[in-house]
Design an enzyme around this catalytic site. Structure first.
Site, PDB file in Angstrom:
ATOM      1  N   LYS A   1       0.881  -1.179   0.000  1.00 39.79           N
ATOM      2  CA  LYS A   1       0.000   0.000   0.000  1.00 39.79           C
ATOM      3  C   LYS A   1       0.911   1.218   0.000  1.00 39.79           C
ATOM      4  O   LYS A   1       1.414   1.651   1.033  1.00 39.79           O
ATOM      5  CB  LYS A   1      -0.878  -0.017   1.258  1.00 39.79           C
ATOM      6  CG  LYS A   1      -2.238   0.647   1.086  1.00 39.79           C
ATOM      7  CD  LYS A   1      -2.210   2.111   0.742  1.00 39.79           C
ATOM      8  CE  LYS A   1      -1.955   3.000   1.920  1.00 39.79           C
ATOM      9  NZ  LYS A   1      -1.704   4.417   1.512  1.00 39.79           N
TER      10      LYS A   1
ATOM     11  N   GLU B   1       9.759   1.835  10.727  1.00 40.77           N
ATOM     12  CA  GLU B   1      10.754   2.900  10.530  1.00 40.77           C
ATOM     13  C   GLU B   1       9.980   4.209  10.579  1.00 40.77           C
ATOM     14  O   GLU B   1       9.193   4.507   9.676  1.00 40.77           O
ATOM     15  CB  GLU B   1      11.483   2.691   9.203  1.00 40.77           C
ATOM     16  CG  GLU B   1      12.309   1.404   9.234  1.00 40.77           C
ATOM     17  CD  GLU B   1      13.022   1.059   7.936  1.00 40.77           C
ATOM     18  OE1 GLU B   1      12.690   1.643   6.894  1.00 40.77           O
ATOM     19  OE2 GLU B   1      13.905   0.192   7.975  1.00 40.77           O
TER      20      GLU B   1
ATOM     21  N   CYS C   1      13.597  11.352   6.499  1.00 41.53           N
ATOM     22  CA  CYS C   1      13.462  11.089   7.939  1.00 41.53           C
ATOM     23  C   CYS C   1      14.765  11.364   8.685  1.00 41.53           C
ATOM     24  O   CYS C   1      14.764  11.631   9.877  1.00 41.53           O
ATOM     25  CB  CYS C   1      13.034   9.646   8.139  1.00 41.53           C
ATOM     26  SG  CYS C   1      14.125   8.491   7.303  1.00 41.53           S
TER      27      CYS C   1
ATOM     28  N   GLU D   1       8.778  16.798  15.213  1.00 42.90           N
ATOM     29  CA  GLU D   1       9.256  16.662  13.834  1.00 42.90           C
ATOM     30  C   GLU D   1       8.451  17.593  12.926  1.00 42.90           C
ATOM     31  O   GLU D   1       7.220  17.589  12.958  1.00 42.90           O
ATOM     32  CB  GLU D   1       9.083  15.209  13.345  1.00 42.90           C
ATOM     33  CG  GLU D   1       9.615  14.999  11.939  1.00 42.90           C
ATOM     34  CD  GLU D   1       9.331  13.598  11.381  1.00 42.90           C
ATOM     35  OE1 GLU D   1       8.187  13.125  11.501  1.00 42.90           O
ATOM     36  OE2 GLU D   1      10.265  12.992  10.818  1.00 42.90           O
TER      37      GLU D   1
HETATM   38  P1  NAD Z   1       2.229   8.658   7.148  1.00 41.02           P
HETATM   39  O1  NAD Z   1       2.377   7.920   8.411  1.00 41.02           O
HETATM   40  O2  NAD Z   1       1.242   9.768   7.077  1.00 41.02           O
HETATM   41  O3  NAD Z   1       1.816   7.655   5.969  1.00 41.02           O
HETATM   42  C1  NAD Z   1       2.612   6.539   5.626  1.00 41.02           C
HETATM   43  C2  NAD Z   1       1.728   5.472   5.026  1.00 41.02           C
HETATM   44  O4  NAD Z   1       0.832   4.986   6.026  1.00 41.02           O
HETATM   45  C3  NAD Z   1       0.865   5.954   3.866  1.00 41.02           C
HETATM   46  O5  NAD Z   1       0.838   4.934   2.891  1.00 41.02           O
HETATM   47  C4  NAD Z   1      -0.497   6.126   4.532  1.00 41.02           C
HETATM   48  O6  NAD Z   1      -1.582   6.011   3.636  1.00 41.02           O
HETATM   49  C5  NAD Z   1      -0.493   4.975   5.511  1.00 41.02           C
HETATM   50  N1  NAD Z   1      -1.399   5.097   6.660  1.00 41.02           N
HETATM   51  C6  NAD Z   1      -1.762   6.225   7.317  1.00 41.02           C
HETATM   52  N2  NAD Z   1      -2.597   5.919   8.347  1.00 41.02           N
HETATM   53  C7  NAD Z   1      -2.751   4.569   8.343  1.00 41.02           C
HETATM   54  C8  NAD Z   1      -3.484   3.659   9.138  1.00 41.02           C
HETATM   55  N3  NAD Z   1      -4.222   4.064  10.178  1.00 41.02           N
HETATM   56  N4  NAD Z   1      -3.421   2.333   8.844  1.00 41.02           N
HETATM   57  C9  NAD Z   1      -2.677   1.902   7.800  1.00 41.02           C
HETATM   58  N5  NAD Z   1      -1.970   2.724   6.999  1.00 41.02           N
HETATM   59  C10 NAD Z   1      -1.990   4.046   7.269  1.00 41.02           C
HETATM   60  O7  NAD Z   1       3.685   9.157   6.757  1.00 41.02           O
HETATM   61  P2  NAD Z   1       4.094  10.079   5.518  1.00 41.02           P
HETATM   62  O8  NAD Z   1       3.579  11.445   5.788  1.00 41.02           O
HETATM   63  O9  NAD Z   1       3.745   9.384   4.259  1.00 41.02           O
HETATM   64  O10 NAD Z   1       5.691  10.060   5.624  1.00 41.02           O
HETATM   65  C11 NAD Z   1       6.436  10.968   6.388  1.00 41.02           C
HETATM   66  C12 NAD Z   1       6.837  10.363   7.725  1.00 41.02           C
HETATM   67  O11 NAD Z   1       7.568   9.171   7.502  1.00 41.02           O
HETATM   68  C13 NAD Z   1       7.759  11.255   8.543  1.00 41.02           C
HETATM   69  O12 NAD Z   1       7.384  11.186   9.896  1.00 41.02           O
HETATM   70  C14 NAD Z   1       9.132  10.606   8.357  1.00 41.02           C
HETATM   71  O13 NAD Z   1      10.060  10.869   9.374  1.00 41.02           O
HETATM   72  C15 NAD Z   1       8.757   9.163   8.281  1.00 41.02           C
HETATM   73  N6  NAD Z   1       9.800   8.383   7.600  1.00 41.02           N
HETATM   74  C16 NAD Z   1      10.591   7.549   8.332  1.00 41.02           C
HETATM   75  C17 NAD Z   1      11.617   6.823   7.702  1.00 41.02           C
HETATM   76  C18 NAD Z   1      12.529   5.921   8.471  1.00 41.02           C
HETATM   77  O14 NAD Z   1      13.251   5.151   7.836  1.00 41.02           O
HETATM   78  N7  NAD Z   1      12.537   5.953   9.794  1.00 41.02           N
HETATM   79  C19 NAD Z   1      11.804   6.955   6.330  1.00 41.02           C
HETATM   80  C20 NAD Z   1      10.978   7.819   5.628  1.00 41.02           C
HETATM   81  C21 NAD Z   1       9.966   8.529   6.262  1.00 41.02           C
END
Ligand code: NAD
Length: 488
Positions: A181, A257, A291, A392
């Site tokens: 997804k 992550e 991130c 963040e």
């Molecule tokens: P997000 O959590 O909003 O969304 C990530 C994914 O989760 C999307 O596909 C979204 O549709 C899905 N999602 C959201 N709510 C959900 C739920 N309740 N159940 C199942 N799926 C759900 O994150 P984002 O805005 O896409 O990405 C940015 C964030 O990701 C930042 O906080 C960043 O630090 C983090 N990030 C971390 C790493 C790492 O390796 N630690 C790498 C990249 C990004």
């Protein structure tokens, strides 16, 4: 950009592209225009995807020997490289990133993930132990690594293909099947990967793709599905909490992550120019949407003023613009995300920050004014307990604070709920080692940033994640070890 208009990106289930009754817009953050429509998977499509993945697990794929599977993984990398330009165009249209970043990082790493894990699975060391038994005889115990099963992969928008394949590749290498997804903001390269799977002849059900949102949509339907065996997720920490609650019902293993609030520490003895160049990268790469980006920069007092002036100068040289303009920095991912980042820009001033540069939405007088651009921004003067120091932001922004003593800066760096990454700049190798070991993070760079050997563990502590992926750590997460003990 217009070539996809009228096109609907479809879900990929059981080896076929399928659509639902609902679709949503995929918006280009450079100009606010629609890239294409995307078919939103409903509960039934997600269910069919999971069932197909389950069936494939017990078919040809599950019984394939490792070398055959590796040939397929390498063929996937070849096909991504053959369609390199399509992948670049898709990633650029969804994210507005610079061509140089997408061509040098996002797509090559997407292909490399398949090659790396194909190599690693072949060299995974066997585990076998001999022991004497009480009756004077002996026993041998050996470990058989079996696939964990149907893996739900939920990925974010900031490095779409790279972060998705970072999980899909080791999951497939270990013999699992996946339902992916991708983020609703960046659905295109995951769809291209489905085409690649079809062209390479990957048997149906091994890679399934469902598009949609999180809550009450494909994301939630997938991670809560009772026939999914584990969930691997990259995204925001609070989303991790929601996913963990859903996974808890069936005690599904999770690998997370998550977010970061990373510190960069610059000692007075650092190579000044290298520290400036590295900090420009670590704050502003991908418009601050990595991130691992540094949002808290601590500089030893003797070089503080010089450092602030130099970083300001470099930030103001960053060319913001369209990917095709050869710009250094594109837009944020969406106007919704920009609203969040701008709310921190206002908050910082309320919390007492001095604005060194940036802080606004740039004006272009053309289509870019409908995009989600924002200025590279630097603050000083915030107290350590300010929300802008604790939370963040995920934009092209940092706060710079002075420090006087080593223990003081170690305390500042670790005084956060996050624990993903740190960067230390110094020429003193014993100080680098001493300070590096005290960092409460998953990865600490000395005199660099975002340098990754894919065999090393990657992940975070505290709110930044659960578990480690990378190298054998990924293979361990995506495998279920079975010990066989033979009495001789
Ligand atoms: P997000 O959590 O909003 O969304 C990530 C994914 O989760 C999307 O596909 C979204 O549709 C899905 N999602 C959201 N709510 C959900 C739920 N309740 N159940 C199942 N799926 C759900 O994150 P984002 O805005 O896409 O990405 C940015 C964030 O990701 C930042 O906080 C960043 O630090 C983090 N990030 C971390 C790493 C790492 O390796 N630690 C790498 C990249 C990004």
């Amino acid at each position: 950009m217009t070539k996809n208009l009228g096109k609907v990106l479809r879900n990929y289930v059981d080896g076929e592209f399928v659509i639902s009754n609902h679709s949503f817009n995929n918006i280009n953050p450079v100009n606010g225009q629609m890239v294409c429509r995307v078919s939103e998977a409903d509960k039934d499509i997600v269910d069919r995807a999971v069932k197909s993945a389950r069936k494939a697990l017990h078919g040809e794929w599950g019984n394939m020997d490792v070398s055959e599977r590796c040939k397929i993984l390498n063929a996937l990398a070849d096909e991504i490289e053959r369609r390199f330009d399509d992948f670049v165009a898709a990633e650029v249209a969804d994210t507005g990133k610079s061509y140089s970043q997408v061509k040098n990082i996002d797509i090559p790493r997407g292909a490399a993930n398949f090659r790396v894990f194909a190599d690693l699975i072949k060299t995974r060391p066997p585990q076998s132990f001999e022991m004497d038994t009480a009756d004077g005889k002996s026993a041998t115990s050996y470990v058989v690594n079996k696939p964990i099963g149907v893996v739900a992969v939920v990925s974010p928008w900031n490095l779409p293909l790279l972060l998705m394949t970072w999980k899909v590749a080791p999951a497939l290498a270990s013999g699992n099947t996946v339902v992916v997804k991708p983020s609703e903001e960046t659905p295109s390269t995951a769809t291209l990967l489905a085409e690649v799977m079809q062209n390479v002849g990957v048997p149906k059900g091994i890679y399934n793709l469902v598009h949609g949102f999180g809550p009450n949509s494909a994301g939630e339907f997938l991670v809560g599905h009772e026939d999914v065996d584990c969930v691997t997720f990259t995204g925001e920490s609070k989303t991790g909490t929601a996913i963990m609650q859903s996974a808890a019902r069936d005690l599904k293993p999770v690998s997370f992550e998550l977010g970061g609030k990373n510190a960069a520490i610059i000692f007075a003895d650092a190579d000044f120019d290298a520290a400036i160049a590295g900090t420009v990268r670590s704050v502003f790469t991908n418009c601050g949407q990595v991130c691992l980006c540094s949002e808290r920069v601590y500089v030893e007092r003797p070089i503080f003023d010089k450092f602030v002036a130099a970083l300001k100068e470099r930030a103001e040289e960053i060319k913001i613009g369209r990917p095709q303009d050869g710009s250094d920095m594109g837009p944020l991912i969406s106007t919704k995300h920009r609203k969040k980042v701008l709310s921190y820009f206002s908050l910082a001033l309320e919390e007492g920050a001095s604005l060194i540069t940036g802080g606004k939405v740039p004006e272009f007088g053309d289509e870019r004014d409908n995009g989600s651009f924002i200025e590279p921004t630097i603050w000083t003067g915030l107290p350590e307990d300010a929300r802008c120091i604790k939370e963040e932001i995920f934009g092209p922004v940092c706060h710079i604070a002075p420090f006087d003593r080593e223990e003081e800066v170690v305390g500042y760096a670790n005084d956060t709920n996050y624990g993903l990454a740190a960067a230390i700049w110094t020429k003193d190798s014993s100080k680098a080692d001493r300070v590096g070991r005290q960092m409460e993070v998953g990865i600490c760079w000395i005199n660099d940033w975002f340098l990754r050997d894919l065999r090393t563990p990657f992940g975070g502590v505290k709110l930044s994640g659960i578990g480690r992926e990378g190298g054998m750590h990924s293979l361990d997460f995506y495998s279920e070890p079975l010990t066989i003990c033979v009495k001789h």
